[in-house]
Enzyme design. Structure first.
Site, PDB file in Angstrom:
ATOM      1  N   TYR A 147       0.797  -1.220   0.000  1.00  0.00           N
ATOM      2  CA  TYR A 147       0.000   0.000   0.000  1.00  0.00           C
ATOM      3  C   TYR A 147       0.835   1.277   0.000  1.00  0.00           C
ATOM      4  CZ  TYR A 147      -4.584  -2.123   0.310  1.00  0.00           C
ATOM      5  OH  TYR A 147      -5.750  -2.794   0.012  1.00  0.00           O
ATOM      6  N   LYS A 193       2.388 -15.446   3.261  1.00  0.00           N
ATOM      7  CA  LYS A 193       2.613 -16.285   2.070  1.00  0.00           C
ATOM      8  C   LYS A 193       4.106 -16.570   1.985  1.00  0.00           C
ATOM      9  CE  LYS A 193       1.184 -18.347  -1.606  1.00  0.00           C
ATOM     10  NZ  LYS A 193       0.575 -19.661  -1.541  1.00  0.00           N
ATOM     11  N   ASP A 225      -3.732 -18.440   1.172  1.00  0.00           N
ATOM     12  CA  ASP A 225      -4.630 -19.179   0.274  1.00  0.00           C
ATOM     13  C   ASP A 225      -5.401 -20.247   1.052  1.00  0.00           C
ATOM     14  OD1 ASP A 225      -2.174 -20.446   0.636  1.00  0.00           O
ATOM     15  OD2 ASP A 225      -1.993 -21.172  -1.427  1.00  0.00           O
ATOM     16  N   ASP A 249      -7.055  -6.714   3.660  1.00  0.00           N
ATOM     17  CA  ASP A 249      -8.093  -6.085   2.840  1.00  0.00           C
ATOM     18  C   ASP A 249      -8.978  -7.158   2.212  1.00  0.00           C
ATOM     19  OD1 ASP A 249      -9.428  -4.009   1.363  1.00  0.00           O
ATOM     20  OD2 ASP A 249      -8.269  -4.625  -0.390  1.00  0.00           O
ATOM     21  N   ASP A 253     -13.163  -8.536   3.206  1.00  0.00           N
ATOM     22  CA  ASP A 253     -14.354  -8.646   2.357  1.00  0.00           C
ATOM     23  C   ASP A 253     -14.872 -10.088   2.369  1.00  0.00           C
ATOM     24  OD1 ASP A 253     -13.909  -5.942   1.635  1.00  0.00           O
ATOM     25  OD2 ASP A 253     -14.553  -6.295  -0.433  1.00  0.00           O
TER      26      ASP A 253
HETATM   27  C1  IPM Z   1     -10.703  -0.680   2.303  1.00  0.00           C
HETATM   28  C2  IPM Z   1     -10.589  -0.230   0.855  1.00  0.00           C
HETATM   29  C3  IPM Z   1      -9.322   0.568   0.617  1.00  0.00           C
HETATM   30  C4  IPM Z   1      -8.170  -0.356   0.946  1.00  0.00           C
HETATM   31  C5  IPM Z   1      -9.194   1.148  -0.785  1.00  0.00           C
HETATM   32  C6  IPM Z   1     -10.320   2.073  -1.133  1.00  0.00           C
HETATM   33  C7  IPM Z   1      -7.886   1.851  -0.987  1.00  0.00           C
HETATM   34  O1  IPM Z   1     -10.700  -1.329   0.005  1.00  0.00           O
HETATM   35  O2  IPM Z   1     -10.670   0.182   3.195  1.00  0.00           O
HETATM   36  O3  IPM Z   1     -10.860  -1.876   2.542  1.00  0.00           O
HETATM   37  O4  IPM Z   1      -7.754  -1.161   0.086  1.00  0.00           O
HETATM   38  O5  IPM Z   1      -7.667  -0.287   2.067  1.00  0.00           O
HETATM   39 MN    MN Z   2     -11.244  -3.167   1.020  1.00  0.00          MN
END
Ligand code: IPM
Ligand code: MN
Ligand code: NAD
Length: 354
Positions: A147, A193, A225, A249, A253
């Site tokens: 990042y 990893k 993974d 990240d 999700d």
């Molecule tokens: C999150 C988002 C951000 C990240 C993006 C928008 C840069 O996906 O906060 O999870 O990757 O950290």
């Molecule tokens: Mn994200």
């Protein structure tokens, strides 16, 4: 608080919160959450003073300004917390404003913990069969990794560097163990990893070293993974997951997907023990939903709950979570959770539950 110690510069009765609503559904979910947070605060004897700041894609396109230095200093020094909606707009394809505002705040405030809880708040929100109890937290390293945007492009070669410092890895691993210990958890899972990326050895070495200081906690390792698979197969066995910026990240999700989706996933960007923190839902600006009045504000509300815990108001946070549980058990679910309640209807329903 959720991760680290309780802080706050409020006088105990009023907390000053800077708001960066941002882009797309950001302003919709933030403005929906604010009256709910006000209501929960009032019920618990404190108030919130909201200060709305304009930084967003619109502002950037109009002024070329992302987050000016003076605004950064104000956010750092003059408010009790920062509450952010989402940043990302198709008119800014390079995402420059989000890099400066969102990543810029994480980096410059040194908010090295991205704390992302994954909890099943109603049994039918998971796509899994027989999931049992899903309740774990992700400690995502938030100031290093790929990042930082280091690297180079020359000719046909595009190199993205991943930064893992001893200090950076140690503090996030330690934060995960500290949180586990103070919350009665007995297992910390570190994910990297290192079988493919030699520099990930630092994660292995750090885990082994820090784990020795916490004999009551089982420390384990999963390649990322394999962890992705196991999270789908057996999420109930995880309590605390600690990993790097990028994997955190992605896994957050995935975690959201296990318990109802991005519409209800909260997160906090913290520097345990320090003063300033940034609270934002896990989701983005969802441009396709913007302006339709159907964005789910629950992620923003629960993010407000993380902010309350951090500011030293755990009872108000519990009130919010309880209201959300009841909402999710009712017929007032938003469309992403299979219902037909728009953003305003969800706000009304939540308000009635507080
Ligand atoms: C999150 C988002 C951000 C990240 C993006 C928008 C840069 O996906 O906060 O999870 O990757 O950290
Ligand atoms: Mn994200
Ligand atoms: P997204 O989170 O915006 O959307 C992913 C999916 O989830 C979409 O189907 C969307 O409709 C749904 N969704 C997300 N939030 C929802 C909500 N509150 N209610 C109902 N449905 C919801 O992710 P994306 O599409 O990958 O990204 C869109 C933009 O947001 C991009 O510019 C991205 O960079 C940005 N983004 C910003 C943040 C942030 O500011 N913290 C986080 C993630 C993505």
């Amino acid at each position: 608080m959720t991760a680290g110690g309780t802080v706050g510069r409020s006088d105990g009765r009023t907390a000053k919160i800077a708001v960066i609503a941002g882009d797309g559904i950001g302003p919709e979910v933030i403005e929906a959450a604010i009256p709910i947070l006000d209501r929960a605060a009032a019920k618990h004897g404190f108030a919130l003073r909201w200060e709305r700041l304009p930084y967003s894609a619109d502002h950037y396109l109009r002024t070329k300004e992302t987050l000016p230095d003076a605004a950064f200093q104000h956010l750092r020094d003059d408010v009790d917390a920062i509450f952010l909606g989402a940043l990302g707009d198709p008119r800014v394809p390079g995402n420059e404003h989000a890099r400066d505002i969102l990543l810029g705040l994480r980096f410059k405030l040194d908010l090295f913990v991205n704390f992302r809880p994954v909890e099943l708040l109603h049994p039918d929100l998971t796509p899994l069969r027989n999931p049992g109890k899903i309740d774990f937290v992700i400690f995502r390293e938030n100031t290093e990794g790929q990042y930082l945007g280091r690297g180079r492009s020359s000719g046909d070669e595009h190199v993205a560097e991943e930064v893992n410092t001893g200090k950076g890895v140690e503090r996030i691993v330690r934060a995960a163990f500290e949180w586990a210990q103070s919350h009665g958890k007995t297992r910390v899972t570190m994910s990297d990893k290192s079988n493919a990326i030699p520099t990930h050895r630092i994660w292995q070495e750090t885990l082994q070293r820090i784990a020795r200081e916490y004999p009551a906690i089982t420390a384990e390792h999963r390649y990322v993974d394999a962890l992705a698979l196991e999270l789908v197969r057996e999420p109930q066995r995880f309590e605390v997951i600690v990993t790097n910026n990028l994997y955190g990240d992605i896994l957050s999700d995935l975690g959201a997907g296990l318990v109802g989706g991005l519409g209800i996933a909260a997160s906090a960007n913290l520097h345990p023990g320090a003063r300033q923190s940034l609270f934002e839902p896990v989701h983005g600006s969802a441009p396709a939903l913007a302006g339709k009045g159907i964005a789910n504000p629950v992620a923003a509300v629960l993010t407000g709950g993380l902010m309350f815990e951090h500011l030293g108001y755990p009872a108000a946070a519990a009130t919010l979570k309880q209201a959300v549980r009841k909402l999710l058990a009712s017929s007032k679910r938003p469309p992403d959770l299979g219902g037909d309640a728009g953003t305003a209807a969800v706000v009304d329903a939540l308000g009635d539950l507080i």
